[in-house]
Design a protein around this motif. Structure first.
Motif, PDB file in Angstrom:
ATOM      1  N   PHE A 196       0.849  -1.186   0.000  1.00 16.91           N
ATOM      2  CA  PHE A 196       0.000   0.000   0.000  1.00 16.91           C
ATOM      3  C   PHE A 196       0.885   1.236   0.000  1.00 16.91           C
ATOM      4  CE2 PHE A 196      -2.388   3.351   2.238  1.00 16.91           C
ATOM      5  CZ  PHE A 196      -3.488   3.442   1.385  1.00 16.91           C
ATOM      6  N   CYS A 197       0.677   2.117  -0.956  1.00 15.27           N
ATOM      7  CA  CYS A 197       1.407   3.375  -1.043  1.00 15.27           C
ATOM      8  C   CYS A 197       0.444   4.502  -0.690  1.00 15.27           C
ATOM      9  CB  CYS A 197       1.977   3.565  -2.451  1.00 15.27           C
ATOM     10  SG  CYS A 197       2.930   5.080  -2.629  1.00 15.27           S
ATOM     11  N   GLU A 198       0.722   5.174   0.411  1.00 16.71           N
ATOM     12  CA  GLU A 198      -0.137   6.265   0.884  1.00 16.71           C
ATOM     13  C   GLU A 198      -0.029   7.492  -0.006  1.00 16.71           C
ATOM     14  OE1 GLU A 198       0.104   7.311   5.049  1.00 16.71           O
ATOM     15  OE2 GLU A 198       1.195   5.452   5.423  1.00 16.71           O
ATOM     16  N   ASP A 199      -1.038   8.331   0.059  1.00 14.19           N
ATOM     17  CA  ASP A 199      -1.016   9.633  -0.597  1.00 14.19           C
ATOM     18  C   ASP A 199       0.205  10.410  -0.095  1.00 14.19           C
ATOM     19  OD1 ASP A 199      -1.681  12.037  -1.851  1.00 14.19           O
ATOM     20  OD2 ASP A 199      -3.223  12.554  -0.394  1.00 14.19           O
ATOM     21  N   GLY A 200       1.016  10.925  -1.024  1.00 19.19           N
ATOM     22  CA  GLY A 200       2.208  11.678  -0.670  1.00 19.19           C
ATOM     23  C   GLY A 200       3.456  10.836  -0.518  1.00 19.19           C
ATOM     24  N   SER A 201       3.340   9.528  -0.618  1.00 26.88           N
ATOM     25  CA  SER A 201       4.486   8.623  -0.498  1.00 26.88           C
ATOM     26  C   SER A 201       4.886   8.092  -1.870  1.00 26.88           C
ATOM     27  CB  SER A 201       4.141   7.461   0.438  1.00 26.88           C
ATOM     28  OG  SER A 201       3.952   7.909   1.750  1.00 26.88           O
ATOM     29  N   GLY A 202       5.984   7.314  -1.872  1.00 27.39           N
ATOM     30  CA  GLY A 202       6.470   6.755  -3.116  1.00 27.39           C
ATOM     31  C   GLY A 202       6.745   5.269  -3.018  1.00 27.39           C
ATOM     32  N   HIS A 203       6.821   4.643  -4.193  1.00 34.14           N
ATOM     33  CA  HIS A 203       7.091   3.208  -4.247  1.00 34.14           C
ATOM     34  C   HIS A 203       7.585   2.803  -5.627  1.00 34.14           C
ATOM     35  CE1 HIS A 203       2.887   1.876  -5.878  1.00 34.14           C
ATOM     36  NE2 HIS A 203       3.224   3.050  -6.340  1.00 34.14           N
ATOM     37  N   GLY A 204       8.051   1.570  -5.724  1.00 37.20           N
ATOM     38  CA  GLY A 204       8.470   0.942  -6.968  1.00 37.20           C
ATOM     39  C   GLY A 204       8.558  -0.548  -6.730  1.00 37.20           C
ATOM     40  N   ILE A 205       8.689  -1.322  -7.799  1.00 38.43           N
ATOM     41  CA  ILE A 205       8.783  -2.775  -7.633  1.00 38.43           C
ATOM     42  C   ILE A 205       9.639  -3.349  -8.761  1.00 38.43           C
ATOM     43  CG2 ILE A 205       6.646  -3.231  -8.908  1.00 38.43           C
ATOM     44  CD1 ILE A 205       6.106  -5.489  -6.784  1.00 38.43           C
ATOM     45  N   GLU A 206      10.457  -4.337  -8.416  1.00 40.10           N
ATOM     46  CA  GLU A 206      11.334  -4.988  -9.389  1.00 40.10           C
ATOM     47  C   GLU A 206      11.142  -6.495  -9.337  1.00 40.10           C
ATOM     48  OE1 GLU A 206      16.043  -5.280 -10.667  1.00 40.10           O
ATOM     49  OE2 GLU A 206      15.470  -4.053  -8.946  1.00 40.10           O
ATOM     50  N   ASN A 207      11.095  -7.110 -10.502  1.00 40.81           N
ATOM     51  CA  ASN A 207      11.027  -8.562 -10.582  1.00 40.81           C
ATOM     52  C   ASN A 207      12.450  -9.090 -10.484  1.00 40.81           C
ATOM     53  OD1 ASN A 207      10.849 -11.252 -11.224  1.00 40.81           O
ATOM     54  ND2 ASN A 207       9.437 -10.971 -12.922  1.00 40.81           N
ATOM     55  N   THR A 208      12.777  -9.710  -9.352  1.00 40.24           N
ATOM     56  CA  THR A 208      14.101 -10.286  -9.144  1.00 40.24           C
ATOM     57  C   THR A 208      14.088 -11.801  -9.293  1.00 40.24           C
ATOM     58  OG1 THR A 208      13.705 -10.359  -6.759  1.00 40.24           O
ATOM     59  CG2 THR A 208      14.847  -8.405  -7.624  1.00 40.24           C
ATOM     60  N   GLY A 209      12.922 -12.354  -9.642  1.00 41.31           N
ATOM     61  CA  GLY A 209      12.802 -13.794  -9.803  1.00 41.31           C
ATOM     62  C   GLY A 209      13.066 -14.232 -11.233  1.00 41.31           C
ATOM     63  N   ASP A 210      12.815 -15.508 -11.492  1.00 40.25           N
ATOM     64  CA  ASP A 210      13.039 -16.050 -12.839  1.00 40.25           C
ATOM     65  C   ASP A 210      11.729 -16.374 -13.556  1.00 40.25           C
ATOM     66  OD1 ASP A 210      12.363 -18.222 -11.297  1.00 40.25           O
ATOM     67  OD2 ASP A 210      14.198 -19.343 -11.664  1.00 40.25           O
ATOM     68  N   THR A 211      10.597 -15.933 -12.987  1.00 41.16           N
ATOM     69  CA  THR A 211       9.296 -16.058 -13.639  1.00 41.16           C
ATOM     70  C   THR A 211       8.610 -14.688 -13.601  1.00 41.16           C
ATOM     71  OG1 THR A 211       8.158 -16.656 -11.579  1.00 41.16           O
ATOM     72  CG2 THR A 211       9.024 -18.478 -12.919  1.00 41.16           C
ATOM     73  N   ASP A 212       7.533 -14.548 -14.355  1.00 37.26           N
ATOM     74  CA  ASP A 212       6.806 -13.282 -14.379  1.00 37.26           C
ATOM     75  C   ASP A 212       6.303 -12.911 -12.985  1.00 37.26           C
ATOM     76  OD1 ASP A 212       7.171 -13.167 -17.103  1.00 37.26           O
ATOM     77  OD2 ASP A 212       5.093 -13.649 -17.614  1.00 37.26           O
ATOM     78  N   LEU A 213       6.379 -11.621 -12.664  1.00 37.76           N
ATOM     79  CA  LEU A 213       5.783 -11.067 -11.450  1.00 37.76           C
ATOM     80  C   LEU A 213       4.463 -10.441 -11.882  1.00 37.76           C
ATOM     81  CD1 LEU A 213       5.842 -10.193  -8.472  1.00 37.76           C
ATOM     82  CD2 LEU A 213       7.203  -8.224  -9.157  1.00 37.76           C
ATOM     83  N   CYS A 214       3.368 -10.971 -11.384  1.00 34.66           N
ATOM     84  CA  CYS A 214       2.030 -10.535 -11.794  1.00 34.66           C
ATOM     85  C   CYS A 214       1.292 -10.015 -10.574  1.00 34.66           C
ATOM     86  CB  CYS A 214       1.295 -11.725 -12.407  1.00 34.66           C
ATOM     87  SG  CYS A 214      -0.376 -11.358 -12.928  1.00 34.66           S
ATOM     88  N   PHE A 215       0.654  -8.837 -10.737  1.00 39.57           N
ATOM     89  CA  PHE A 215      -0.093  -8.270  -9.616  1.00 39.57           C
ATOM     90  C   PHE A 215      -1.254  -7.432 -10.111  1.00 39.57           C
ATOM     91  CE2 PHE A 215       3.530  -5.521 -10.552  1.00 39.57           C
ATOM     92  CZ  PHE A 215       2.996  -4.239 -10.560  1.00 39.57           C
ATOM     93  N   LEU A 216      -2.240  -7.255  -9.225  1.00 42.93           N
ATOM     94  CA  LEU A 216      -3.337  -6.327  -9.469  1.00 42.93           C
ATOM     95  C   LEU A 216      -2.917  -4.979  -8.904  1.00 42.93           C
ATOM     96  CD1 LEU A 216      -6.477  -8.440  -8.477  1.00 42.93           C
ATOM     97  CD2 LEU A 216      -5.524  -8.044 -10.755  1.00 42.93           C
ATOM     98  N   ALA A 217      -3.143  -3.917  -9.661  1.00 48.61           N
ATOM     99  CA  ALA A 217      -2.826  -2.564  -9.217  1.00 48.61           C
ATOM    100  C   ALA A 217      -4.110  -1.745  -9.166  1.00 48.61           C
ATOM    101  CB  ALA A 217      -1.821  -1.922 -10.160  1.00 48.61           C
ATOM    102  N   LEU A 218      -4.318  -1.096  -8.023  1.00 50.69           N
ATOM    103  CA  LEU A 218      -5.521  -0.293  -7.804  1.00 50.69           C
ATOM    104  C   LEU A 218      -5.099   1.099  -7.356  1.00 50.69           C
ATOM    105  CD1 LEU A 218      -8.650  -0.073  -7.411  1.00 50.69           C
ATOM    106  CD2 LEU A 218      -8.248  -0.852  -5.057  1.00 50.69           C
ATOM    107  N   ILE A 219      -5.458   2.123  -8.129  1.00 49.45           N
ATOM    108  CA  ILE A 219      -5.194   3.514  -7.762  1.00 49.45           C
ATOM    109  C   ILE A 219      -6.511   4.179  -7.446  1.00 49.45           C
ATOM    110  CG2 ILE A 219      -4.304   5.753  -8.475  1.00 49.45           C
ATOM    111  CD1 ILE A 219      -2.335   4.313 -10.287  1.00 49.45           C
ATOM    112  N   LEU A 220      -6.625   4.671  -6.193  1.00 49.50           N
ATOM    113  CA  LEU A 220      -7.823   5.362  -5.745  1.00 49.50           C
ATOM    114  C   LEU A 220      -7.516   6.833  -5.499  1.00 49.50           C
ATOM    115  CD1 LEU A 220      -9.216   2.734  -3.214  1.00 49.50           C
ATOM    116  CD2 LEU A 220      -9.987   3.171  -5.552  1.00 49.50           C
ATOM    117  N   LYS A 221      -8.338   7.698  -6.022  1.00 51.86           N
ATOM    118  CA  LYS A 221      -8.178   9.139  -5.843  1.00 51.86           C
ATOM    119  C   LYS A 221      -8.697   9.552  -4.470  1.00 51.86           C
ATOM    120  CE  LYS A 221      -9.304   9.752 -10.703  1.00 51.86           C
ATOM    121  NZ  LYS A 221     -10.278  10.369 -11.625  1.00 51.86           N
ATOM    122  N   LYS A 222      -8.073  10.552  -3.878  1.00 53.34           N
ATOM    123  CA  LYS A 222      -8.509  11.077  -2.587  1.00 53.34           C
ATOM    124  C   LYS A 222      -9.729  11.952  -2.782  1.00 53.34           C
ATOM    125  CE  LYS A 222      -5.896   9.949   0.843  1.00 53.34           C
ATOM    126  NZ  LYS A 222      -6.395   9.292   1.962  1.00 53.34           N
TER     127      LYS A 222
END
Length: 114
Positions: free
Chosen positions: A88-114
């Protein structure tokens, strides 16, 4: 309702903050998102690809990891993540993600406006 074969898969370059590319599948149309949701998508990062560090202003972003593993940058703190984890990335914060494995990294991403 949409069926999997009806949705578009968009290949996006991740420069300048990231590396490689990601594959994004919008699960809802712009009309279906409503006023408070900016994005609800299935995202795939292939091995070695990274969604670079970025900040969110006036919104939050949540990832639900479906498969694979990687490193999540939570406002400068690097954390290992794997299938089943939720970030969870809060309003005003930052984040990133890297696939360091040997298979696909799959995720659901949800962006909600304040």
């Amino acid at each position: 309702m949409t069926h999997a074969n009806e949705r578009k898969h968009i290949l996006s370059d991740l420069a300048p903050n990231g590396k490689g590319h990601l594959i994004k599948e919008a699960l809802l149309s712009d009309d279906q998102l409503g006023d408070h949701c900016r994005m609800f998508s299935r995202v795939v990062l292939e091995p070695g690809c990274a969604l670079g560090y970025h900040t969110h202003q006036g919104e939050t972003e949540t990832y639900y990891l479906l498969s694979g593993s990687g490193i999540y940058n939570d406002n400068g703190t690097l954390l290992p993540v794997a299938a089943g984890d939720v970030t969870f990335c809060e309003d005003g914060s930052g984040h990133g993600i890297e696939n360091t494995g040997d298979t696909d990294l799959c995720f659901l991403a949800l962006i909600l406006k304040k």
